[in-house]
Design an enzyme around this catalytic site. Structure first.
Site, PDB file in Angstrom:
ATOM      1  N   ARG A  15     -20.874   0.413  27.415  1.00  0.00           N
ATOM      2  CA  ARG A  15     -21.563  -0.777  26.908  1.00  0.00           C
ATOM      3  C   ARG A  15     -22.975  -0.845  27.498  1.00  0.00           C
ATOM      4  NH1 ARG A  15     -17.115  -5.077  28.682  1.00  0.00           N
ATOM      5  NH2 ARG A  15     -16.932  -3.545  30.317  1.00  0.00           N
ATOM      6  N   LYS A  75     -21.573  -4.228  33.905  1.00  0.00           N
ATOM      7  CA  LYS A  75     -20.690  -4.131  35.074  1.00  0.00           C
ATOM      8  C   LYS A  75     -21.422  -4.539  36.346  1.00  0.00           C
ATOM      9  CE  LYS A  75     -16.776  -2.745  34.512  1.00  0.00           C
ATOM     10  NZ  LYS A  75     -15.675  -3.658  34.096  1.00  0.00           N
ATOM     11  N   TYR A  94     -21.486  -9.185  34.938  1.00  0.00           N
ATOM     12  CA  TYR A  94     -20.164  -9.401  35.541  1.00  0.00           C
ATOM     13  C   TYR A  94     -20.238  -8.961  36.998  1.00  0.00           C
ATOM     14  CZ  TYR A  94     -18.003  -9.879  30.905  1.00  0.00           C
ATOM     15  OH  TYR A  94     -17.652 -10.304  29.646  1.00  0.00           O
ATOM     16  N   HIS A  96     -17.374 -10.210  39.654  1.00  0.00           N
ATOM     17  CA  HIS A  96     -16.020 -10.207  40.244  1.00  0.00           C
ATOM     18  C   HIS A  96     -16.089  -9.959  41.748  1.00  0.00           C
ATOM     19  CE1 HIS A  96     -14.141 -10.455  36.311  1.00  0.00           C
ATOM     20  NE2 HIS A  96     -14.948  -9.512  35.900  1.00  0.00           N
ATOM     21  N   GLU A 118     -18.609 -14.060  34.650  1.00  0.00           N
ATOM     22  CA  GLU A 118     -17.210 -14.503  34.584  1.00  0.00           C
ATOM     23  C   GLU A 118     -16.985 -15.910  35.110  1.00  0.00           C
ATOM     24  OE1 GLU A 118     -18.269 -12.052  36.563  1.00  0.00           O
ATOM     25  OE2 GLU A 118     -17.579 -12.423  38.602  1.00  0.00           O
ATOM     26  N   ASP A 198       5.153 -17.869  26.329  1.00  0.00           N
ATOM     27  CA  ASP A 198       4.217 -18.513  27.254  1.00  0.00           C
ATOM     28  C   ASP A 198       4.991 -19.536  28.080  1.00  0.00           C
ATOM     29  OD1 ASP A 198       0.796 -18.589  27.093  1.00  0.00           O
ATOM     30  OD2 ASP A 198       1.819 -20.056  28.358  1.00  0.00           O
ATOM     31  N   SER A 220       8.942 -18.877  28.144  1.00  0.00           N
ATOM     32  CA  SER A 220       9.237 -17.663  28.904  1.00  0.00           C
ATOM     33  C   SER A 220      10.174 -17.945  30.081  1.00  0.00           C
ATOM     34  CB  SER A 220       7.908 -17.083  29.413  1.00  0.00           C
ATOM     35  OG  SER A 220       8.126 -15.881  30.078  1.00  0.00           O
ATOM     36  N   VAL A 239      -0.580 -12.018  30.447  1.00  0.00           N
ATOM     37  CA  VAL A 239      -0.515 -13.268  31.230  1.00  0.00           C
ATOM     38  C   VAL A 239      -1.706 -13.369  32.175  1.00  0.00           C
ATOM     39  CG1 VAL A 239       1.992 -13.487  31.212  1.00  0.00           C
ATOM     40  CG2 VAL A 239       0.883 -12.204  33.026  1.00  0.00           C
ATOM     41  N   VAL A 267      -2.248  -5.319  29.365  1.00  0.00           N
ATOM     42  CA  VAL A 267      -3.652  -5.754  29.350  1.00  0.00           C
ATOM     43  C   VAL A 267      -3.992  -6.450  30.674  1.00  0.00           C
ATOM     44  CG1 VAL A 267      -5.421  -7.007  28.057  1.00  0.00           C
ATOM     45  CG2 VAL A 267      -3.452  -6.069  26.850  1.00  0.00           C
ATOM     46  N   ILE A 269      -3.535  -5.592  33.477  1.00  0.00           N
ATOM     47  CA  ILE A 269      -3.618  -4.620  34.577  1.00  0.00           C
ATOM     48  C   ILE A 269      -4.832  -4.874  35.474  1.00  0.00           C
ATOM     49  CG2 ILE A 269      -4.890  -2.887  33.197  1.00  0.00           C
ATOM     50  CD1 ILE A 269      -2.151  -2.163  35.808  1.00  0.00           C
ATOM     51  N   ASP A 270      -5.882  -5.499  34.915  1.00  0.00           N
ATOM     52  CA  ASP A 270      -7.051  -5.770  35.767  1.00  0.00           C
ATOM     53  C   ASP A 270      -6.744  -6.828  36.821  1.00  0.00           C
ATOM     54  OD1 ASP A 270      -6.894  -7.794  33.884  1.00  0.00           O
ATOM     55  OD2 ASP A 270      -9.058  -8.052  33.741  1.00  0.00           O
ATOM     56  N   VAL A 298      -4.970   0.631  30.576  1.00  0.00           N
ATOM     57  CA  VAL A 298      -6.403   0.862  30.779  1.00  0.00           C
ATOM     58  C   VAL A 298      -7.057  -0.443  31.265  1.00  0.00           C
ATOM     59  CG1 VAL A 298      -8.580   1.438  29.636  1.00  0.00           C
ATOM     60  CG2 VAL A 298      -6.501   2.721  29.100  1.00  0.00           C
ATOM     61  N   ASN A 300     -10.247  -1.225  31.634  1.00  0.00           N
ATOM     62  CA  ASN A 300     -11.412  -1.744  30.887  1.00  0.00           C
ATOM     63  C   ASN A 300     -11.269  -1.381  29.415  1.00  0.00           C
ATOM     64  OD1 ASN A 300     -12.035   0.979  31.060  1.00  0.00           O
ATOM     65  ND2 ASN A 300     -14.247   0.606  31.035  1.00  0.00           N
TER      66      ASN A 300
HETATM   67  N1  LIG Z   1      -7.443  -4.613  30.517  1.00  0.00           N
HETATM   68  C1  LIG Z   1      -8.547  -5.135  30.021  1.00  0.00           C
HETATM   69  O1  LIG Z   1      -9.449  -4.431  29.612  1.00  0.00           O
HETATM   70  C2  LIG Z   1      -8.686  -6.631  29.925  1.00  0.00           C
HETATM   71  C3  LIG Z   1      -9.699  -7.199  29.135  1.00  0.00           C
HETATM   72  C4  LIG Z   1      -9.770  -8.594  29.021  1.00  0.00           C
HETATM   73  C5  LIG Z   1      -8.840  -9.391  29.705  1.00  0.00           C
HETATM   74  N2  LIG Z   1      -7.880  -8.796  30.487  1.00  0.00           N
HETATM   75  C6  LIG Z   1      -6.865  -9.570  31.225  1.00  0.00           C
HETATM   76  O2  LIG Z   1      -5.881 -10.066  30.334  1.00  0.00           O
HETATM   77  C7  LIG Z   1      -5.195 -11.142  30.976  1.00  0.00           C
HETATM   78  C8  LIG Z   1      -5.086 -12.321  30.028  1.00  0.00           C
HETATM   79  O3  LIG Z   1      -6.384 -12.875  29.822  1.00  0.00           O
HETATM   80  P1  LIG Z   1      -6.620 -14.148  28.888  1.00  0.00           P
HETATM   81  O4  LIG Z   1      -8.098 -14.254  28.722  1.00  0.00           O
HETATM   82  O5  LIG Z   1      -5.770 -14.073  27.681  1.00  0.00           O
HETATM   83  O6  LIG Z   1      -6.111 -15.334  29.837  1.00  0.00           O
HETATM   84  P2  LIG Z   1      -5.677 -16.793  29.344  1.00  0.00           P
HETATM   85  O7  LIG Z   1      -5.776 -17.659  30.553  1.00  0.00           O
HETATM   86  O8  LIG Z   1      -6.399 -17.177  28.097  1.00  0.00           O
HETATM   87  O9  LIG Z   1      -4.123 -16.639  28.943  1.00  0.00           O
HETATM   88  C9  LIG Z   1      -3.114 -16.373  29.869  1.00  0.00           C
HETATM   89  C10 LIG Z   1      -1.826 -17.012  29.352  1.00  0.00           C
HETATM   90  O10 LIG Z   1      -0.746 -16.564  30.201  1.00  0.00           O
HETATM   91  C11 LIG Z   1       0.171 -17.633  30.262  1.00  0.00           C
HETATM   92  N3  LIG Z   1       1.106 -17.418  31.358  1.00  0.00           N
HETATM   93  C12 LIG Z   1       0.913 -17.564  32.688  1.00  0.00           C
HETATM   94  N4  LIG Z   1       2.042 -17.266  33.352  1.00  0.00           N
HETATM   95  C13 LIG Z   1       2.965 -16.904  32.423  1.00  0.00           C
HETATM   96  C14 LIG Z   1       4.348 -16.503  32.483  1.00  0.00           C
HETATM   97  N5  LIG Z   1       4.985 -16.393  33.640  1.00  0.00           N
HETATM   98  N6  LIG Z   1       4.968 -16.199  31.328  1.00  0.00           N
HETATM   99  C15 LIG Z   1       4.338 -16.303  30.149  1.00  0.00           C
HETATM  100  N7  LIG Z   1       3.034 -16.698  30.021  1.00  0.00           N
HETATM  101  C16 LIG Z   1       2.388 -17.001  31.147  1.00  0.00           C
HETATM  102  C17 LIG Z   1      -0.726 -18.860  30.411  1.00  0.00           C
HETATM  103  O11 LIG Z   1      -0.033 -20.058  30.107  1.00  0.00           O
HETATM  104  C18 LIG Z   1      -1.845 -18.538  29.428  1.00  0.00           C
HETATM  105  O12 LIG Z   1      -1.593 -19.090  28.137  1.00  0.00           O
HETATM  106  C19 LIG Z   1      -6.010 -11.425  32.250  1.00  0.00           C
HETATM  107  O13 LIG Z   1      -5.378 -10.803  33.335  1.00  0.00           O
HETATM  108  C20 LIG Z   1      -7.333 -10.786  31.959  1.00  0.00           C
HETATM  109  O14 LIG Z   1      -8.028 -10.459  33.150  1.00  0.00           O
HETATM  110  C21 LIG Z   1      -7.814  -7.447  30.605  1.00  0.00           C
END
Ligand SMILES: NC(=O)c1ccc[n+]([C@@H]2O[C@H](COP(=O)([O-])OP(=O)(O)OC[C@H]3O[C@@H](n4cnc5c(N)ncnc54)[C@H](O)[C@@H]3O)[C@@H](O)[C@H]2O)c1
Length: 370
Positions: A15, A75, A94, A96, A118, A198, A220, A239, A267, A269-270, A298, A300
């Protein structure tokens, strides 16, 4: 203001901080855009695209860091970049910082002012500069899940949407926030049978309204989640518990009982991942198998679709970049409480409480610094 946009140097990062359109917007408002030669190539923008927008192409990152008033990136600055930051310079990217003591130390030592994407907020309590990347990762998740389910890619040979007369794949999405909602929409669009879990009743109500029966929406609990995970072709982990490591919602023992060739896309995993067997992978080698179950972890994901992600990120950052350039960071933060939330570091002080607490620094409020 001179706005500098260096080439991203973190491995696997394609990016770029500013699109040619964003550079053009800054130029139209009387600023200078200094873009490093080749900075946009990974996202499909040539140097000519930038010069056509009125930007100046600069040969090296050193020259950009030496002359720009504000650096706009994607980054967090890498060690070599941090050495080039200087007092009075504004960094917008970003960061972090909470889990990154070395970066925090270097930013404090540089004397720069750092505003983190962020932690900028919006009226609805959301994080508007994080949301676009969650949207991208969410929409990408069923796409990589569907690809991974193919036999040649390690999967059990299931077509996500089935065909007339053959049942579709079963997709379980854990977490119905930004990532989960976008993942579920894509999975529904592919014709899969989708269940979203959720823990927020309010969120479950919203999801129920949104999907109108096209996806099942469940609270959940350990038992109900296990039942659905064991029967799934693809499970998407989405989550988030803000500020905490992701909870491990699917255990090693459960994964052992899943069907061979089913797929886990973590997802989250970060934040450490929500499957017990997850570890972070890269786009170079995105998957591995545990108990015959294919894991895609992955860290990112948006980097894999760098062009879409760059546009999405710039749509969200550009209004703030323009405010910062037009007014300077102090006035821009005085005028916009949400942008002020982004201030993490100024003049050797930590201005974001969670970062100060996590790393043992004294906290100086943004108000006291502006
Ligand atoms: N791997 C990547 O490239 C990448 C990219 C973007 C975001 N992410 C990650 O994805 C994750 C989700 O991000 P988001 O923006 O959707 O967050 P978000 O806060 O919008 O959504 C998270 C949801 O998880 C729910 N939750 C919490 N505990 C739970 C449980 N025990 N059971 C079921 N649901 C539960 C919450 O109620 C919420 O609705 C984060 O960890 C974020 O950092 C990763």
């Amino acid at each position: 203001m001179k706005i500098g946009c260096p080439t991203e140097i973190k491995p696997q990062e394609f990016r770029v901080g500013m699109t040619p359109n964003a550079a053009g917007e800054a130029v139209a408002r009387g600023h200078q855009a200094l873009v490093q030669k080749g900075a946009g190539l990974g996202a499909g923008f040539s140097d000519e695209d930038y010069t056509a927008a009125g930007a100046h192409i600069i040969d090296t990152a050193e020259e950009i860091f030496a002359t720009a008033d504000m650096i706009v990136k994607v980054k967090e600055p890498q060690a070599g970049e941090r050495k080039m930051l200087r007092e009075g310079q504004l960094l917008f990217t970003y960061l972090h910082l909470a889990p990154d003591p070395e970066q925090t130390h270097d930013l404090l030592a540089s004397g720069c002012t750092a505003i983190a994407y962020e932690t900028v907020t919006d009226d609805r309590g959301g994080l508007p500069l994080l949301a676009p990347m969650s949207e991208v990762a969410g929409r990408l998740a069923p796409q990589v899940g569907a690809w991974t389910l193919q036999k040649a890619n390690g999967g059990r040979g299931v077509l996500m949407g089935g065909v007339p007369g053959v049942a579709p794949g079963k997709v379980v999405v854990i977490g119905g926030g930004v990532v989960g909602t976008h993942a579920a929409r894509m999975a529904v669009g592919l014709g899969a049978e989708v269940t979203i879990f959720d823990r927020s009743i309010q969120r479950l109500r919203e999801l129920d309204d949104l999907f109108e029966g096209r996806a099942k929406v469940l609270y959940s609990t350990v038992d109900v989640l296990e039942e659905h995970v064991l029967d799934a072709d693809a499970v998407i982990g989405a989550v988030l518990i803000p500020g905490a490591a992701a909870p491990k919602l699917v255990t090693d023992a459960q994964i052992k009982k899943m069907r061979r060739g089913s797929v886990l896309v973590d997802v989250a995993i970060d934040q450490g991942g929500c499957f017990e067997t997850s570890y972070a992978t890269t786009h170079a080698k995105p998957t591995y198998r545990v108990h015959g179950v294919v894991h895609y972890c992955v860290a990112n994901m948006p980097g894999g679709v760098a062009r879409t992600s760059t546009f999405a990120l710039n749509n969200a950052t550009l209004p703030f970049t323009v405010q910062l350039a037009n007014k300077g960071w102090k006035q821009a933060c005085k005028d916009d409480a949400h942008l002020k939330e982004g201030l993490n570091v100024h003049d050797g002080k930590v201005a974001y409480k969670a970062v100060a607490d996590a790393l043992g620094y004294k906290y100086a409020s943004a108000d006291s610094l502006i």
